[in-house]
Design a protein around this motif. Structure first.
Motif, PDB file in Angstrom:
ATOM      1  N   THR A 270      34.356  -2.265 -22.846  1.00 43.89           N
ATOM      2  CA  THR A 270      35.783  -2.196 -23.207  1.00 43.89           C
ATOM      3  C   THR A 270      36.673  -3.008 -22.263  1.00 43.89           C
ATOM      4  N   LYS A 271      36.125  -3.427 -21.114  1.00 41.23           N
ATOM      5  CA  LYS A 271      36.877  -4.313 -20.222  1.00 41.23           C
ATOM      6  C   LYS A 271      36.330  -5.721 -20.453  1.00 41.23           C
ATOM      7  N   ILE A 272      36.992  -6.458 -21.311  1.00 42.48           N
ATOM      8  CA  ILE A 272      36.489  -7.766 -21.734  1.00 42.48           C
ATOM      9  C   ILE A 272      36.884  -8.831 -20.712  1.00 42.48           C
ATOM     10  N   GLU A 273      35.877  -9.450 -20.105  1.00 41.76           N
ATOM     11  CA  GLU A 273      36.139 -10.433 -19.056  1.00 41.76           C
ATOM     12  C   GLU A 273      36.962 -11.604 -19.574  1.00 41.76           C
ATOM     13  N   VAL A 274      37.973 -11.976 -18.795  1.00 43.26           N
ATOM     14  CA  VAL A 274      38.786 -13.168 -19.095  1.00 43.26           C
ATOM     15  C   VAL A 274      38.864 -13.994 -17.813  1.00 43.26           C
ATOM     16  N   ASN A 275      38.140 -15.092 -17.805  1.00 44.01           N
ATOM     17  CA  ASN A 275      38.103 -15.972 -16.638  1.00 44.01           C
ATOM     18  C   ASN A 275      38.821 -17.271 -16.992  1.00 44.01           C
ATOM     19  N   LYS A 276      40.141 -17.228 -16.886  1.00 46.65           N
ATOM     20  CA  LYS A 276      40.986 -18.358 -17.282  1.00 46.65           C
ATOM     21  C   LYS A 276      41.899 -18.764 -16.126  1.00 46.65           C
ATOM     22  N   PRO A 277      42.324 -20.023 -16.098  1.00 42.86           N
ATOM     23  CA  PRO A 277      43.313 -20.422 -15.077  1.00 42.86           C
ATOM     24  C   PRO A 277      44.658 -19.767 -15.384  1.00 42.86           C
ATOM     25  N   LEU A 278      45.497 -19.615 -14.371  1.00 43.57           N
ATOM     26  CA  LEU A 278      46.788 -18.983 -14.579  1.00 43.57           C
ATOM     27  C   LEU A 278      47.648 -19.766 -15.571  1.00 43.57           C
TER      28      LEU A 278
END
Length: 284
Positions: A270-278
């Motif tokens: 339920t905690k979906i990883e989001v690895n994005k630049p700001l």
């Protein structure tokens, strides 16, 4: 002879200064490598795990955690330096805080995850079953109020102004065909309120703590797409620390594969990883 003695004394003094400076730098480095992370709920549990992990040691980070259960107090504590970095808030919550606290602004360090917000009910199994005049409980803090209303709009229950933003509220509803009534609540009480109010919007962190799973127990929930990017969680620090190298390492640490495997298993995906630049969050 006097000249040689003078050179010797000068050399000893010079070396003493270097040694003292070295000791001073060593103390500073020691202090700066200990990072206090303020958090709450499931995020606190995650960072307690990370603090003890071999991955943190490999990055040369010494982490201790501090629990502060009120979001505004946690941001204030971060701004004032009582904690170095906090891990609990969405991008929209962070923006709202900075707008309301221009003299104590925070800086985002990086993205972490998105937890889908859910609409829950013990009386109805589908959005279409919600009758006219139903009372719906929504959060009483600005960022989460707007998020709740946006989800209700996406569910087809209301329509909001076109320029609706992170500080929007029920006054910005332009169409309410079912004459829904809104009850503002402390959003940490959602699971308990569910016994008294027919429809309640609950954040996933609070839902999990109340034994609810957003993907299986909600009657409607957010999907991961451009419309929900304001709800992506971040790590934040005081504005003056935005370029701190060790603090930035925390973002890399969070996205470590082994850390992510632990989070996925413990919180059922339920905690979906989001690895994005700001820049992903900043671009409109």
């Amino acid at each position: 002879m006097k000249k040689e003695k003078s050179i010797l004394i000068t050399t000893i003094l010079f070396l003493s200064v270097i040694l003292l400076a070295g000791c001073g730098n060593s103390t500073t480095a020691s202090k700066s490598s200990t990072i206090t992370i303020g958090s709450q709920g499931s995020d606190l549990i995650i960072w307690e795990y990370i603090a003890k992990s071999s991955q943190a040691k490999k990055l040369g980070l010494k982490i201790k955690t501090k629990e502060i259960t009120d979001g505004a107090q946690l941001n204030n504590a971060t701004s004032e330096g009582q904690v170095d970095v906090n891990a609990f808030q969405s991008w929209s919550y962070y923006q709202a805080y900075n707008k309301q606290n221009p003299k104590g602004k925070l800086a985002a360090l990086g993205t972490t995850y998105l937890e889908p917000l859910g609409i829950y009910s013990k009386k109805y199994k589908k959005i279409s079953e919600i009758p006219d005049g139903t009372t719906i409980a929504i959060a009483n803090n600005p960022a989460n109020t707007s998020r709740d209303l946006l989800l209700l709009q996406k569910a087809g229950l209301i329509t909001l102004k076109k320029d609706f933003n992170a500080l929007g509220d029920t006054k910005d509803i332009t169409s309410n065909p079912k004459n829904l009534k809104f009850k503002e609540i402390d959003d940490t009480t959602g699971p308990r309120v569910l016994n008294d109010v027919p429809v309640v919007l609950i954040s996933n962190t609070v839902a999990l703590e109340g034994g609810l799973h957003v993907l299986t127990d909600s009657i409607y929930h957010e999907q991961v797409d451009q419309s929900t990017k304001d709800n992506i969680n971040i790590l934040a620090t005081a504005a003056k620390n935005k370029d701190n190298t060790n603090y930035k390492k925390l973002v890399k640490l969070y996205h470590n594969k082994k850390i992510q495997a632990y989070i996925k298993k413990k919180y059922y995906g339920t905690k979906i990883e989001v690895n994005k630049p700001l820049s992903y969050l900043e671009n409109k």
